[in-house]
Design a protein around this motif. Structure first.
Motif, PDB file in Angstrom:
ATOM      1  N   ILE A  44       1.473  10.993  -0.600  1.00 26.04           N
ATOM      2  CA  ILE A  44       2.004   9.645  -0.346  1.00 26.04           C
ATOM      3  C   ILE A  44       1.981   9.333   1.148  1.00 26.04           C
ATOM      4  N   TRP A  49       1.471   4.473  -0.946  1.00 30.69           N
ATOM      5  CA  TRP A  49       2.332   4.437  -2.120  1.00 30.69           C
ATOM      6  C   TRP A  49       2.261   3.051  -2.713  1.00 30.69           C
ATOM      7  N   SER A  83      -3.841   4.240  -3.965  1.00 29.51           N
ATOM      8  CA  SER A  83      -2.492   4.786  -3.813  1.00 29.51           C
ATOM      9  C   SER A  83      -1.856   4.896  -5.185  1.00 29.51           C
ATOM     10  N   CYS A  85       2.164   5.454  -7.387  1.00 27.25           N
ATOM     11  CA  CYS A  85       3.629   5.455  -7.317  1.00 27.25           C
ATOM     12  C   CYS A  85       4.102   6.904  -7.297  1.00 27.25           C
ATOM     13  N   LEU A  86       5.379   7.099  -7.185  1.00 32.46           N
ATOM     14  CA  LEU A  86       5.957   8.432  -7.113  1.00 32.46           C
ATOM     15  C   LEU A  86       5.595   9.268  -8.346  1.00 32.46           C
ATOM     16  N   THR A  89       1.739   9.893  -8.660  1.00 27.80           N
ATOM     17  CA  THR A  89       1.283  10.941  -7.740  1.00 27.80           C
ATOM     18  C   THR A  89       1.530  12.312  -8.343  1.00 27.80           C
ATOM     19  N   ASN A 148      11.550   3.467  -8.197  1.00 27.31           N
ATOM     20  CA  ASN A 148      10.299   3.314  -7.449  1.00 27.31           C
ATOM     21  C   ASN A 148       9.866   1.853  -7.392  1.00 27.31           C
ATOM     22  N   ARG A 155       7.955   2.654   1.437  1.00 25.02           N
ATOM     23  CA  ARG A 155       7.380   4.005   1.430  1.00 25.02           C
ATOM     24  C   ARG A 155       8.310   4.975   2.147  1.00 25.02           C
ATOM     25  N   VAL A 158      10.888   6.162  -0.215  1.00 19.18           N
ATOM     26  CA  VAL A 158      10.303   7.108  -1.166  1.00 19.18           C
ATOM     27  C   VAL A 158      10.148   8.476  -0.505  1.00 19.18           C
TER      28      VAL A 158
END
Length: 175
Positions: A44, A49, A83, A85-86, A89, A148, A155, A158
């Motif tokens: 990230i 992100w 990219s 998201c949490l 990823t 998220n 970011r 996060v």
């Protein structure tokens, strides 16, 4: 008979460790979770992100959020993703054959992220490294996804939650 015995390969000694103690199993799992969280943080921080979808992809008109129908195909680490998201990823890490991260590790990461978001809001978190029933894990996954995708999420926030989750696993391993 002697000729046959001379052709046998010698027995390889067993150097494997003794049966795992519960503490060793717990420490190994915490280490795997910490490693996955650190990898997610690095991805990230390097790639960016996204919010509102699992992935952002490049299209002819620029970057766009991937549709839900595209999401599973984009888990493949060879797919082109701008990219993620949490959760996206973490799932891409679990799908990467060059990494040791498993789906079980991702579930444990989501648990740690859930507790880290509560800690960030001033609530008392549960101890790190606990296992939860599947129904509670699903609820935690939805909560982390909603966190998220919250309007105004950055970011930096996060990355802060990732840092908190990583710290939780380190502290739990030391205690």
């Amino acid at each position: 008979m002697r000729a046959r015995e001379s052709l046998r390969t010698p027995t390889v000694p067993d150097y494997s460790p003794a049966p795992d103690e519960p503490r060793d199993v717990r420490l190994r799992q915490l280490d795997r979770v910490r490693d996955a969280l650190e990898q997610a943080r690095a991805v990230i921080a390097r790639d960016g992100w996204t919010s509102g979808a699992w992935f952002t992809v490049e299209s002819s008109s620029g970057a766009r959020q991937a549709a839900p129908s595209e999401a599973y195909a984009l888990l493949d680490p060879r797919s082109t993703v701008v990219s993620a998201c949490l959760v996206g990823t973490l799932l891409r890490l679990a799908d990467d054959p060059d990494r040791a991260t498993s789906v079980r590790d991702v579930r444990a990461c989501v648990d740690e992220l859930y507790e880290a978001t509560h800690e960030q809001m001033g609530h008392s978190p549960r101890p790190a490294g606990r296992s939860f029933p599947v129904t509670e894990q699903r609820a935690r996954l939805q909560a982390v996804t909603a966190w998220n995708d919250a309007p105004g999420r950055t970011r930096e926030q996060v990355l802060d939650v990732l840092d908190r989750a990583i710290s939780r696993t380190i502290v739990a391993a030391c205690s």
